[in-house]
Write an enzyme that holds these catalytic residues in place. Sequence first.
Site, short mmCIF file in Angstrom:
data_model
loop_
_atom_site.label_atom_id
_atom_site.label_comp_id
_atom_site.label_asym_id
_atom_site.label_seq_id
_atom_site.Cartn_x
_atom_site.Cartn_y
_atom_site.Cartn_z
N LYS A 47 -0.94 4.53 4.40
CA LYS A 47 -1.82 5.31 3.75
C LYS A 47 -2.49 5.83 4.26
CE LYS A 47 -2.19 1.98 0.09
NZ LYS A 47 -2.87 0.91 -1.52
N TYR A 87 1.49 5.90 -9.30
CA TYR A 87 1.00 5.09 -9.11
C TYR A 87 0.73 5.06 -11.14
CZ TYR A 87 -0.34 3.49 -4.86
OH TYR A 87 -0.77 2.88 -3.54
N ARG A 123 5.45 -8.16 2.04
CA ARG A 123 4.69 -8.64 1.01
C ARG A 123 3.26 -9.84 1.72
NH1 ARG A 123 2.65 -5.32 -3.37
NH2 ARG A 123 1.16 -7.08 -3.79
N ASN A 150 -6.60 -0.10 1.89
CA ASN A 150 -6.28 -1.05 2.90
C ASN A 150 -5.01 -0.85 2.99
OD1 ASN A 150 -4.45 0.14 0.58
ND2 ASN A 150 -4.88 -2.67 -0.97
N HIS A 153 0.83 0.28 1.14
CA HIS A 153 1.01 0.10 0.11
C HIS A 153 2.98 -0.63 0.67
CE1 HIS A 153 3.36 0.58 -3.40
NE2 HIS A 153 4.35 0.55 -3.51
N GLU A 164 10.74 3.31 -5.82
CA GLU A 164 10.22 3.93 -4.90
C GLU A 164 11.19 4.52 -3.95
OE1 GLU A 164 6.89 0.82 -4.54
OE2 GLU A 164 6.61 1.07 -6.21
P1 IDP Z 1 -1.01 -3.89 -5.05
O1 IDP Z 1 -1.56 -2.50 -3.57
O2 IDP Z 1 -1.32 -5.27 -3.44
O3 IDP Z 1 0.39 -4.10 -4.87
P2 IDP Z 1 -2.21 -3.10 -7.35
O4 IDP Z 1 -2.87 -4.08 -7.79
O5 IDP Z 1 -1.20 -2.71 -7.11
O6 IDP Z 1 -2.32 -3.53 -5.61
O7 IDP Z 1 -2.75 -1.91 -6.59
C1 IDP Z 1 -2.21 -1.17 -6.16
C2 IDP Z 1 -3.60 0.01 -4.84
O8 IDP Z 1 -5.04 0.06 -5.97
C3 IDP Z 1 -4.45 -1.20 -4.14
O9 IDP Z 1 -3.50 -0.97 -2.95
C4 IDP Z 1 -5.23 -0.89 -4.17
O10 IDP Z 1 -5.51 0.84 -2.68
C5 IDP Z 1 -5.73 0.11 -5.00
N1 IDP Z 1 -6.94 -1.07 -6.24
C6 IDP Z 1 -6.20 -2.07 -6.52
N2 IDP Z 1 -7.42 -2.43 -7.29
C7 IDP Z 1 -8.70 -2.04 -6.79
C8 IDP Z 1 -10.21 -2.47 -7.42
O11 IDP Z 1 -9.87 -3.43 -7.93
N3 IDP Z 1 -10.60 -1.37 -6.81
C9 IDP Z 1 -10.28 -0.13 -6.01
N4 IDP Z 1 -9.04 0.29 -5.87
C10 IDP Z 1 -7.91 -0.31 -6.38
MG MG Z 2 1.21 -2.87 -6.25
#
Ligand code: IDP
Ligand code: MG
Length: 174
Positions: A47, A87, A123, A150, A153, A164
């Site tokens: 990212k 997304y 994961r 984070n 992805h 994807e």
């Molecule tokens: P993942 O990337 O671990 O699968 P997802 O729930 O699919 O997590 O969320 C997609 C992306 O959205 C996350 O990687 C993160 O960048 C962002 N995100 C998820 N939850 C939050 C939140 O509570 N606050 C802000 N950003 C979030």
């Molecule tokens: Mg996800």
Amino acid sequence: MRRAGRPAGPAPARPQRGLWPWPRRSEAASLLAVERMAIEQTLLIIKPDAVARGAVGQIIGRLEAEGFALRQLRLVRLGRDEAERFYAVHRDRPFFAGLIQFMTSGPAIPMLLEREDAVAHLRRFIGVTDSARAGAGTIRGDFGTDVQRNAVHASDCPENAGREAVFFFGAQAG
Ligand code: IDP
Ligand code: MG
């Protein structure tokens, strides 16, 4: 006097498993388990936060050391429409606008990775979504900042990995 047919010196060590070269029961079980595990492809995106902090080389190095083979890689600057399509499943979440802003804020690096059990293994390897809670030694724990920024992805199931992969690599996917 020496008997013919055996060289001088100490007697050879007895083979530990007897003469029949069949693996022990536990070894046979794990060989079968490996056979059942499929070679898969999954999609990872480095990212914009991790690209901006210069962590691309370290992240790819860790993936390679973990046995992931690089099959495709691009450097992209996602447009708003693309990020929203990628997304789309999160369209109604409160964090959606911030997520799109973040994902379009600078270059990102999608790549196709291949290994046994790739989707689930990756994961686990990247750590949980929130970098502040991801374990030390995971990619998100070591290179991300918080629940949004984070570092990477990774596809969450084989079906999404396929979708994807086509999103970024079209006909070159698979
Ligand atoms: P993942 O990337 O671990 O699968 P997802 O729930 O699919 O997590 O969320 C997609 C992306 O959205 C996350 O990687 C993160 O960048 C962002 N995100 C998820 N939850 C939050 C939140 O509570 N606050 C802000 N950003 C979030
Ligand atoms: Mg996800």
